[in-house]
Write a protein that holds these residues in place. Structure first.
Motif, mmCIF file in Angstrom:
data_model
loop_
_atom_site.group_PDB
_atom_site.id
_atom_site.type_symbol
_atom_site.label_atom_id
_atom_site.label_comp_id
_atom_site.label_asym_id
_atom_site.label_seq_id
_atom_site.Cartn_x
_atom_site.Cartn_y
_atom_site.Cartn_z
ATOM 1 N N SER A 50 0.857 -1.193 0.000
ATOM 2 C CA SER A 50 0.000 0.000 0.000
ATOM 3 C C SER A 50 0.893 1.243 0.000
ATOM 4 N N ILE A 51 0.520 2.180 -0.846
ATOM 5 C CA ILE A 51 1.366 3.341 -1.116
ATOM 6 C C ILE A 51 0.529 4.615 -1.056
ATOM 7 N N ALA A 52 1.100 5.669 -0.473
ATOM 8 C CA ALA A 52 0.537 7.014 -0.611
ATOM 9 C C ALA A 52 1.407 7.716 -1.642
ATOM 10 N N ALA A 53 0.785 8.271 -2.661
ATOM 11 C CA ALA A 53 1.531 8.940 -3.736
ATOM 12 C C ALA A 53 0.758 10.193 -4.140
ATOM 13 N N LEU A 67 1.492 4.661 -11.044
ATOM 14 C CA LEU A 67 0.232 4.432 -10.330
ATOM 15 C C LEU A 67 -0.602 3.361 -11.014
ATOM 16 N N ARG A 68 -0.629 3.385 -12.350
ATOM 17 C CA ARG A 68 -1.370 2.352 -13.094
ATOM 18 C C ARG A 68 -0.746 0.976 -12.841
ATOM 19 N N TRP A 69 0.606 0.920 -12.873
ATOM 20 C CA TRP A 69 1.299 -0.338 -12.597
ATOM 21 C C TRP A 69 0.927 -0.846 -11.200
ATOM 22 N N ALA A 70 0.948 0.029 -10.206
ATOM 23 C CA ALA A 70 0.632 -0.361 -8.836
ATOM 24 C C ALA A 70 -0.773 -0.957 -8.757
ATOM 25 N N CYS A 71 -1.732 -0.298 -9.389
ATOM 26 C CA CYS A 71 -3.115 -0.819 -9.381
ATOM 27 C C CYS A 71 -3.190 -2.175 -10.064
ATOM 28 N N ASP A 72 -2.480 -2.308 -11.191
ATOM 29 C CA ASP A 72 -2.473 -3.589 -11.919
ATOM 30 C C ASP A 72 -1.841 -4.714 -11.108
ATOM 31 N N HIS A 73 -1.027 -4.359 -10.111
ATOM 32 C CA HIS A 73 -0.354 -5.359 -9.283
ATOM 33 C C HIS A 73 -0.947 -5.426 -7.868
ATOM 34 N N ASP A 74 -2.214 -5.027 -7.764
ATOM 35 C CA ASP A 74 -2.975 -5.118 -6.507
ATOM 36 C C ASP A 74 -2.321 -4.401 -5.337
ATOM 37 N N ILE A 75 -1.640 -3.289 -5.630
ATOM 38 C CA ILE A 75 -1.083 -2.445 -4.575
ATOM 39 C C ILE A 75 -2.098 -1.339 -4.314
ATOM 40 N N THR A 76 -2.488 -1.166 -3.076
ATOM 41 C CA THR A 76 -3.417 -0.099 -2.708
ATOM 42 C C THR A 76 -2.695 1.238 -2.855
ATOM 43 N N VAL A 77 -3.336 2.176 -3.535
ATOM 44 C CA VAL A 77 -2.744 3.499 -3.727
ATOM 45 C C VAL A 77 -3.701 4.554 -3.170
ATOM 46 N N PRO A 92 -8.659 6.623 -2.397
ATOM 47 C CA PRO A 92 -8.081 5.530 -3.187
ATOM 48 C C PRO A 92 -7.975 5.915 -4.662
ATOM 49 N N TYR A 93 -6.899 5.477 -5.296
ATOM 50 C CA TYR A 93 -6.723 5.685 -6.734
ATOM 51 C C TYR A 93 -7.359 4.518 -7.460
ATOM 52 N N THR A 109 -11.399 11.156 -7.783
ATOM 53 C CA THR A 109 -12.815 11.437 -7.518
ATOM 54 C C THR A 109 -13.442 10.343 -6.655
ATOM 55 N N SER A 110 -12.623 9.444 -6.138
ATOM 56 C CA SER A 110 -13.138 8.331 -5.318
ATOM 57 C C SER A 110 -13.446 8.804 -3.893
ATOM 58 N N GLU A 111 -13.895 7.874 -3.081
ATOM 59 C CA GLU A 111 -14.317 8.180 -1.708
ATOM 60 C C GLU A 111 -13.179 8.794 -0.887
ATOM 61 N N VAL A 112 -13.486 9.875 -0.179
ATOM 62 C CA VAL A 112 -12.496 10.554 0.666
ATOM 63 C C VAL A 112 -12.409 9.839 2.013
ATOM 64 N N LEU A 113 -11.173 9.524 2.424
ATOM 65 C CA LEU A 113 -10.960 8.732 3.638
ATOM 66 C C LEU A 113 -10.523 9.541 4.854
ATOM 67 N N GLY A 114 -10.036 10.753 4.675
ATOM 68 C CA GLY A 114 -9.582 11.556 5.810
ATOM 69 C C GLY A 114 -8.075 11.473 6.002
ATOM 70 N N PRO A 115 -7.516 12.386 6.817
ATOM 71 C CA PRO A 115 -6.067 12.509 6.968
ATOM 72 C C PRO A 115 -5.356 11.287 7.551
ATOM 73 N N ILE A 116 -6.018 10.516 8.420
ATOM 74 C CA ILE A 116 -5.285 9.427 9.072
ATOM 75 C C ILE A 116 -5.159 8.174 8.205
ATOM 76 N N ALA A 117 -5.802 8.142 7.053
ATOM 77 C CA ALA A 117 -5.699 6.974 6.166
ATOM 78 C C ALA A 117 -4.254 6.690 5.780
ATOM 79 N N ILE A 118 -3.418 7.733 5.729
ATOM 80 C CA ILE A 118 -2.018 7.553 5.335
ATOM 81 C C ILE A 118 -1.236 6.732 6.355
ATOM 82 N N ASN A 119 -1.734 6.627 7.582
ATOM 83 C CA ASN A 119 -1.023 5.879 8.624
ATOM 84 C C ASN A 119 -0.893 4.389 8.319
#
Length: 196
Positions: A50-53, A67-77, A92-93, A109-119
């Motif tokens: 899982s990556i914050a970018a 980012l596209r590669w990460a999604c294609d490889h089931d990495i949460t972005v 989420p991307y 444009t996806s669901e907003v998770l809030g500031p602590i999601a990066i943790n």
């Protein structure tokens, strides 16, 4: 002192913006290919799940291929969305639509998770204007990433994406500036601080 540092930062940012602006299309394409390959190598080397970018702007090294590669490889972005209070929300991307946030930066444009999601991520990729050999990062002056990184109790590895000539001996630094563990450039990956 702070006024001098602030002035030095503004001058350096203006110079770096101009250098980025005058890049040829061919140079930019080569740079972007290198950055994408090196970001992929970094994520694989660290075993990231899982990556914050961020979504790059037209003058920044391109992040969308990675980012596209990460999604294609089931990495949460997770991608940032600027807030009025100077913090970042995360979303989420999904590789789909993009919008602009309140300061005009590209945002998902996806669901907003809030500031602590990066943790919960295991790698953070941040934009930068320049990074010095000690790992100090100079951003573009809004302070969003400095606030985010400064508020985290524990951080995973943090890497800034810059062009090769933006890795310098020293950048002007203020008390709130946050260091990074390494950089990703078109020509490679530099780890400045080994992360435990």
């Amino acid at each position: 002192m702070t006024d001098d540092v602030s002035h030095d930062k503004r001058a350096l940012r203006a110079e770096l913006r101009e250098r980025r602006r005058i890049c040829t299309a061919k140079e930019r394409e080569e740079f972007n290919t290198g950055v994408t390959a090196n970001l992929i190598e970094l994520a694989q080397r660290l075993g990231s799940t899982s990556i914050a970018a961020y979504l790059s702007t037209t003058d920044e090294p391109e992040t969308r291929g990675f980012l596209r590669w990460a999604c294609d490889h089931d990495i949460t972005v997770l991608l940032p969305i600027s807030r009025a209070d100077g913090l970042l929300d995360w979303a989420p991307y999904d590789g789909e639509e993009e919008d602009k946030d309140l300061i005009g930066m590209p945002a998902p444009t996806s669901e907003v998770l809030g500031p602590i999601a990066i943790n919960d991520v295991d790698l953070i990729i941040v934009p930068a204007a320049s990074v010095d050999h000690s790992g100090m990062r100079m951003g573009w002056g809004r302070g969003y990433f400095d606030k985010t990184l400064g508020s985290m109790e524990t951080k995973p590895p943090v890497y800034a994406v810059i062009f090769d000539n933006e890795y310098v001996a020293e950048v002007p630094t203020e008390i709130h500036d946050q260091p990074v563990d390494g950089i990703v450039t078109p020509s490679g990956i530099v780890t400045i601080t080994e992360h435990n």
